[in-house]
Write a protein that holds these residues in place. Structure first.
Motif, PDB file in Angstrom:
ATOM      1  N   ASN A  34      43.491  12.325   6.151  1.00 56.52           N
ATOM      2  CA  ASN A  34      42.688  11.869   7.280  1.00 56.52           C
ATOM      3  C   ASN A  34      41.541  12.823   7.543  1.00 56.52           C
ATOM      4  O   ASN A  34      40.420  12.405   7.840  1.00 56.52           O
ATOM      5  N   SER A  35      41.800  14.116   7.463  1.00 53.45           N
ATOM      6  CA  SER A  35      40.751  15.108   7.698  1.00 53.45           C
ATOM      7  C   SER A  35      39.651  14.987   6.652  1.00 53.45           C
ATOM      8  O   SER A  35      38.466  15.094   6.968  1.00 53.45           O
ATOM      9  N   THR A  36      40.040  14.754   5.408  1.00 47.12           N
ATOM     10  CA  THR A  36      39.057  14.594   4.340  1.00 47.12           C
ATOM     11  C   THR A  36      38.187  13.376   4.592  1.00 47.12           C
ATOM     12  O   THR A  36      36.965  13.433   4.468  1.00 47.12           O
ATOM     13  N   ARG A  37      38.810  12.268   4.957  1.00 50.13           N
ATOM     14  CA  ARG A  37      38.035  11.048   5.215  1.00 50.13           C
ATOM     15  C   ARG A  37      37.120  11.222   6.421  1.00 50.13           C
ATOM     16  O   ARG A  37      36.008  10.712   6.440  1.00 50.13           O
ATOM     17  N   LEU A  38      37.573  11.957   7.431  1.00 55.78           N
ATOM     18  CA  LEU A  38      36.737  12.223   8.598  1.00 55.78           C
ATOM     19  C   LEU A  38      35.514  13.042   8.198  1.00 55.78           C
ATOM     20  O   LEU A  38      34.389  12.746   8.607  1.00 55.78           O
ATOM     21  N   ALA A  39      35.712  14.069   7.387  1.00 53.66           N
ATOM     22  CA  ALA A  39      34.598  14.915   6.949  1.00 53.66           C
ATOM     23  C   ALA A  39      33.608  14.122   6.108  1.00 53.66           C
ATOM     24  O   ALA A  39      32.391  14.243   6.290  1.00 53.66           O
ATOM     25  N   VAL A  40      34.106  13.293   5.199  1.00 58.22           N
ATOM     26  CA  VAL A  40      33.218  12.479   4.360  1.00 58.22           C
ATOM     27  C   VAL A  40      32.425  11.517   5.234  1.00 58.22           C
ATOM     28  O   VAL A  40      31.214  11.356   5.066  1.00 58.22           O
ATOM     29  N   GLY A  41      33.085  10.888   6.180  1.00 60.05           N
ATOM     30  CA  GLY A  41      32.397   9.963   7.073  1.00 60.05           C
ATOM     31  C   GLY A  41      31.332  10.653   7.911  1.00 60.05           C
ATOM     32  O   GLY A  41      30.238  10.121   8.101  1.00 60.05           O
ATOM     33  N   ALA A  42      31.641  11.850   8.393  1.00 57.98           N
ATOM     34  CA  ALA A  42      30.668  12.593   9.195  1.00 57.98           C
ATOM     35  C   ALA A  42      29.455  12.979   8.357  1.00 57.98           C
ATOM     36  O   ALA A  42      28.311  12.881   8.815  1.00 57.98           O
ATOM     37  N   LEU A  43      29.679  13.402   7.125  1.00 60.37           N
ATOM     38  CA  LEU A  43      28.554  13.763   6.252  1.00 60.37           C
ATOM     39  C   LEU A  43      27.713  12.551   5.891  1.00 60.37           C
ATOM     40  O   LEU A  43      26.489  12.628   5.848  1.00 60.37           O
ATOM     41  N   GLN A  44      28.361  11.429   5.645  1.00 55.26           N
ATOM     42  CA  GLN A  44      27.609  10.225   5.317  1.00 55.26           C
ATOM     43  C   GLN A  44      26.761   9.774   6.501  1.00 55.26           C
ATOM     44  O   GLN A  44      25.623   9.363   6.335  1.00 55.26           O
ATOM     45  N   ARG A  45      27.315   9.882   7.687  1.00 56.08           N
ATOM     46  CA  ARG A  45      26.560   9.492   8.883  1.00 56.08           C
ATOM     47  C   ARG A  45      25.370  10.426   9.084  1.00 56.08           C
ATOM     48  O   ARG A  45      24.275   9.998   9.428  1.00 56.08           O
TER      49      ARG A  45
END
Length: 50
Positions: A34-45
């Motif tokens: 979950n933390s990895t997906r959150l970080a990827v989503g934040a970077l993409q945004r």
């Protein structure tokens, strides 16, 4: 005893897959996923905003 451990591992994996599919891509039993997906989503945004 080994077969019991293997059965528990399969059960945990099965539950995680069901949760992953039900929650549209979030892991229910693996917090770092979950933390990895959150970080990827934040970077993409952030990149989309630039």
């Amino acid at each position: 005893m080994r077969s019991f451990a293997i059965a528990l591992a399969f059960l945990a994996g099965y539950i995680d897959v069901l949760g992953f599919l039900t929650t549209s891509g979030f892991f229910v039993s693996f917090m770092s996923g979950n933390s990895t997906r959150l970080a990827v989503g934040a970077l993409q945004r952030r990149e989309a905003m630039l």
